[in-house]
Write an enzyme that holds these catalytic residues in place. Sequence first.
Site, PDB file in Angstrom:
ATOM      1  N   HIS A 139       0.833  -1.199   0.000  1.00 16.36           N
ATOM      2  CA  HIS A 139       0.000   0.000   0.000  1.00 16.36           C
ATOM      3  C   HIS A 139       0.878   1.262   0.000  1.00 16.36           C
ATOM      4  CE1 HIS A 139      -3.642   2.318   1.546  1.00 16.36           C
ATOM      5  NE2 HIS A 139      -2.653   3.126   1.862  1.00 16.36           N
ATOM      6  N   GLU A 140       1.859   1.310   0.889  1.00 15.61           N
ATOM      7  CA  GLU A 140       2.729   2.493   0.958  1.00 15.61           C
ATOM      8  C   GLU A 140       3.491   2.687  -0.344  1.00 15.61           C
ATOM      9  OE1 GLU A 140       2.149   4.608   3.119  1.00 15.61           O
ATOM     10  OE2 GLU A 140       0.982   3.240   4.373  1.00 15.61           O
ATOM     11  N   HIS A 143       1.498   4.343  -2.938  1.00 18.43           N
ATOM     12  CA  HIS A 143       1.557   5.807  -2.816  1.00 18.43           C
ATOM     13  C   HIS A 143       2.811   6.330  -3.510  1.00 18.43           C
ATOM     14  CE1 HIS A 143      -1.880   6.524  -0.329  1.00 18.43           C
ATOM     15  NE2 HIS A 143      -1.417   5.929   0.750  1.00 18.43           N
ATOM     16  N   HIS A 149      -5.428   7.536  -2.328  1.00 15.15           N
ATOM     17  CA  HIS A 149      -6.436   6.603  -1.823  1.00 15.15           C
ATOM     18  C   HIS A 149      -7.611   6.539  -2.791  1.00 15.15           C
ATOM     19  CE1 HIS A 149      -4.533   7.286   2.286  1.00 15.15           C
ATOM     20  NE2 HIS A 149      -4.295   6.049   1.917  1.00 15.15           N
ATOM     21  N   TYR A 198      -9.995   3.251   1.938  1.00 19.33           N
ATOM     22  CA  TYR A 198     -10.168   3.232   3.388  1.00 19.33           C
ATOM     23  C   TYR A 198     -11.249   2.227   3.756  1.00 19.33           C
ATOM     24  CZ  TYR A 198      -7.889   7.802   4.351  1.00 19.33           C
ATOM     25  OH  TYR A 198      -7.025   8.843   4.511  1.00 19.33           O
TER      26      TYR A 198
END
Length: 490
Positions: A139-140, A143, A149, A198
């Site tokens: 996930h990081e 980014h 997101h 999220y």
Amino acid sequence: MAGGKPTSVFALHIACLLCGATLCLPTTKILVIFITNFPDYDVDGGRDLDIFDINEEAGLNLVEGDIVLDEINAKGVNLKAFEQYRLKTCIEFKPWSGEDNYISIFKGGGCFSSVGNRRVGKQRLSIGTNCDRIATIEHEFLHALGFWHEQSRADRDDYVNIMWDRISEGKEHNFNTYDDTTSSSLGVPYDYGSMMHYSKNAFLNGTEPTIVTKIPAFSDVIGQRMEFSDSDLLKLHRLYNCTQGSTFLDSCDFERENICGMIQGEGKTADWVRIAKAEGGPNTDYSNMGKCTGSGYFMHFNTSAASNGDTALLEGRILYPKRGYQCLQFFYYNSAGPSDSLKIHVREYDTSNPNGKLRLIQTIDGSPQEQWQLHHVSLDVKKKFRVVFQGTKEGSGPLAGGLSLDDINLSETTCPEFIWRVKDFANVMDNTSPNTSIFSPSFTSKEGYTFQMELYPSGKTDYPGELSAYAHLVAREGDVGQKWPCPGNR
Ligand SMILES: *[C@@H]1O[C@H](CO)[C@@H](O)[C@H](O)[C@H]1NC(C)=O
Ligand SMILES: *[C@@H]1O[C@H](CO)[C@@H](O)[C@H](O)[C@H]1NC(C)=O
Ligand SMILES: *[C@@H]1O[C@H](CO)[C@@H](O)[C@H](O)[C@H]1NC(C)=O
Ligand SMILES: *[C@@H]1O[C@H](CO)[C@@H](O)[C@H](O)[C@H]1NC(C)=O
Ligand SMILES: *[C@@H]1O[C@H](CO)[C@@H](O)[C@H](O)[C@H]1NC(C)=O
């Protein structure tokens, strides 16, 4: 009929348990080749608050610890995350060797990253305490690779309702949207299953969800932190012009008549044939399990029609390895005689062997099994090669039957070291009561640690419905030199 109902197989891949010592990153500095010039924004002011529980717990003091070179646990998980990128995308991570812009992983107070290449030279990405989970790291890095997101998309209000009055005061900015020039959807529809979405309870004050999906069925889907969704991958592929994973070499499910460019090898005395059902088993292929009529093919060497000593050679197309090690996976159904065998070879080409030279890698023998079985074979090829499946008829066998192959995959990765196969896993999942566990056989790691996996299919008492797995070290007579606890060896 002989094949019966296909048994579902659950393979738990324990590729990297207790093997920290073998996973040494030369340096925690990783270069990502960036190609897009993103605006100089941070996601959530520089902190990925999606992993909000962890970051909240870490407190507001961003303790910017320095690069931690011996955080071996996170190192191992980082390497696994990079391997997933290699397997599923064309993005390759390599140690920094002086490039102008690079990512530096450090153990900060939480899990966070900037979005995209900010061209600041050393760009920091934090994998803090409790962030060392493969999906969090993926996930990081999403980014860092340029992704915001999912619920920041310009069109998100078509798909979710943000319940502003339930959001903790001061956290509203986490629900900002960015227009399509900042956060391009790359032509991919809104994805509730994205790893970048999220969860429904993000930043809530109280108990009611802050994100309500317009399609209720997705309420518990959002926020998944398991693996890349298909759309996550599609977006990565579009942004980075990927056509295939950087470690992917070949795969074949035999659905097309060209059998993926595979050929019948020279010197064979029998053929592999592409069929949908074999007398003596299997009754269906593996890919479709007979669910689709008119499709569902596999390759079959009919040993009952062959004479003793006959061989059938199925040779893959020519491949050029980049890494020197590969994992070949395939499904195999053996309804042949007890002395018939399948041999896996590679045919390697070089100047002294322009027509290739066969090298035996592994023989798969043993008694016939009435089900498709997943096999992994480790290869170590460094030159131009093909994979060769050789079926051999050796003795008397049943009147109908043979060797069958399906769903062959070849990647430049290491094979899982240990596999625990649970027969009829769907049934185990349905019929095991909560707080009841099953144990794997014991496995012994390269360093000599013996361990067993324990699985609670229906969860433990306090976590009903949450499948959970535990690793247990097992002491054995004759164990020498093993220590526990053994920091850095998890
Ligand atoms: C949470 O809700 C309560 C009751 O509405 C409110 O008094 C409080 O300020 C809220 N806290 C935060 C952090 O938003
Ligand atoms: C992907 O292709 C587009 C269009 O051909 C090109 O503009 C872009 O630079 C390419 N990106 C990469 C990473 O090669
Ligand atoms: C294999 O050969 C046997 C004997 O010739 C025959 O009865 C059987 O139908 C063949 N199986 C297939 C799948 O063709
Ligand atoms: C091979 O890859 C395909 C596509 O990723 C997958 O569906 C299939 O299950 C894989 N087969 C094996 C043996 O892992
Ligand atoms: C659940 O299992 C554990 C371990 O076997 C046991 O200690 C515990 O008492 C069990 N809890 C219940 C509620 O049965």
